[in-house]
Motif scaffolding. Structure first.
Motif, PDB file in Angstrom:
ATOM      1  N   ALA A  94      -3.341  18.025  -9.979  1.00  0.00           N
ATOM      2  CA  ALA A  94      -4.484  17.679 -10.820  1.00  0.00           C
ATOM      3  C   ALA A  94      -4.311  16.295 -11.438  1.00  0.00           C
ATOM      4  O   ALA A  94      -5.284  15.572 -11.623  1.00  0.00           O
ATOM      5  N   ALA A  95      -3.071  15.935 -11.742  1.00  0.00           N
ATOM      6  CA  ALA A  95      -2.813  14.661 -12.400  1.00  0.00           C
ATOM      7  C   ALA A  95      -2.891  13.480 -11.437  1.00  0.00           C
ATOM      8  O   ALA A  95      -3.138  12.351 -11.852  1.00  0.00           O
ATOM      9  N   ALA A  96      -2.688  13.729 -10.158  1.00  0.00           N
ATOM     10  CA  ALA A  96      -2.702  12.638  -9.182  1.00  0.00           C
ATOM     11  C   ALA A  96      -4.134  12.192  -8.920  1.00  0.00           C
ATOM     12  O   ALA A  96      -5.045  13.010  -8.827  1.00  0.00           O
ATOM     13  N   PRO A  97      -4.361  10.891  -8.792  1.00  0.00           N
ATOM     14  CA  PRO A  97      -5.729  10.407  -8.565  1.00  0.00           C
ATOM     15  C   PRO A  97      -6.231  10.728  -7.155  1.00  0.00           C
ATOM     16  O   PRO A  97      -5.470  10.679  -6.197  1.00  0.00           O
ATOM     17  N   LEU A  98      -7.493  11.063  -7.046  1.00  0.00           N
ATOM     18  CA  LEU A  98      -8.132  11.278  -5.754  1.00  0.00           C
ATOM     19  C   LEU A  98      -8.647   9.921  -5.270  1.00  0.00           C
ATOM     20  O   LEU A  98      -9.519   9.320  -5.891  1.00  0.00           O
ATOM     21  N   GLN A  99      -8.073   9.420  -4.188  1.00  0.00           N
ATOM     22  CA  GLN A  99      -8.380   8.088  -3.677  1.00  0.00           C
ATOM     23  C   GLN A  99      -9.320   8.172  -2.476  1.00  0.00           C
ATOM     24  O   GLN A  99      -9.031   8.884  -1.517  1.00  0.00           O
ATOM     25  N   ARG A 100     -10.407   7.444  -2.524  1.00  0.00           N
ATOM     26  CA  ARG A 100     -11.342   7.387  -1.390  1.00  0.00           C
ATOM     27  C   ARG A 100     -10.798   6.391  -0.371  1.00  0.00           C
ATOM     28  O   ARG A 100     -10.400   5.284  -0.721  1.00  0.00           O
ATOM     29  N   ARG A 101     -10.807   6.800   0.881  1.00  0.00           N
ATOM     30  CA  ARG A 101     -10.306   5.967   1.966  1.00  0.00           C
ATOM     31  C   ARG A 101     -11.202   6.169   3.188  1.00  0.00           C
ATOM     32  O   ARG A 101     -12.203   6.860   3.141  1.00  0.00           O
ATOM     33  N   THR A 102     -10.773   5.597   4.278  1.00  0.00           N
ATOM     34  CA  THR A 102     -11.428   5.786   5.569  1.00  0.00           C
ATOM     35  C   THR A 102     -10.410   6.414   6.513  1.00  0.00           C
ATOM     36  O   THR A 102      -9.259   5.989   6.557  1.00  0.00           O
ATOM     37  N   TRP A 103     -10.834   7.452   7.233  1.00  0.00           N
ATOM     38  CA  TRP A 103      -9.966   8.094   8.216  1.00  0.00           C
ATOM     39  C   TRP A 103      -9.685   7.077   9.315  1.00  0.00           C
ATOM     40  O   TRP A 103     -10.610   6.452   9.831  1.00  0.00           O
ATOM     41  N   VAL A 104      -8.422   6.881   9.676  1.00  0.00           N
ATOM     42  CA  VAL A 104      -8.050   5.855  10.646  1.00  0.00           C
ATOM     43  C   VAL A 104      -7.178   6.430  11.756  1.00  0.00           C
ATOM     44  O   VAL A 104      -6.699   7.559  11.665  1.00  0.00           O
TER      45      VAL A 104
END
Length: 189
Positions: A54-64
């Motif tokens: 829960a404490a870790a940030p959810l990072q938006r990325r692109t599937w590569v």
């Protein structure tokens, strides 16, 4: 577009935007192309306590790197992934997970950490055993008895791979998506 979310305990650990391909007696089949929307939580290696997700940030990325066809067989505690690079089949991946839960706009699964890598010749090996073992009897994960059931599910799927039966019988090894499909994009999370 569907949203495929992974949970670790009550927390989303990653999310994938996927394109639905089919939903029939074989299961829900989705396409995750390179370039699709993807998000995951960044946390230190190993098996953190469930609250650390829960404490870790959810990072938006692109599937590569690879395109993936993912099958969720009906009622199964796993999904089977076909990996492709530039149209060439690379092998299968079995993600051991709770039976999927459907919701409007997507599906949710609880990841069990333990996975199986299956080569095109159907030889296989376990993956992430240390992470799986480290979570046994920890709050928010699985008990010793549940861990035995998870490993047994993996052994059943590995036997199917060795025997070359569906989905390891060559089905979808030559899959090509409709070129008109747009890249799936993540909705706001």
């Amino acid at each position: 577009m569907l949203l495929r979310r992974y949970f670790r305990g009550p927390y989303v650990s990653w999310a994938q935007a996927v394109h639905p391909v089919s939903d029939d007696e074989r299961g829900l089949l989705v396409w995750l192309p390179a370039g699709a929307g993807f998000a995951y939580r960044l946390y230190p290696g190993g098996a953190p306590a469930i609250e650390e997700y829960a404490a870790a940030p959810l990072q938006r990325r692109t599937w590569v790197d690879r395109d993936v066809l993912i099958l969720h067989p009906p009622g199964a505690a796993h999904s089977v992934w076909w990996f492709f690079r530039e149209g060439a089949f690379l092998g299968w991946y079995v993600n051991l997970e709770a039976v999927l839960a459907r919701h409007p706009g997507g599906i949710d699964v609880v990841d069990h950490h333990l996975d199986i890598v299956v080569d095109p010749d159907r030889t296989w090996r376990w993956k992430d055993e240390a992470d799986f073992e480290a979570c046994i009897d920890r709050p928010g994960f699985w008990t010793t008895a549940e861990a035995a059931q998870i490993r047994a599910e993996g052994s059943r799927v590995a036997a199917r791979a060795e025997a070359g039966v569906f989905p390891f019988d060559g089905t979808w090894r030559d899959f090509r998506p409709d070129p008109a499909w747009p890249l799936p994009q993540l909705p706001p999370l």
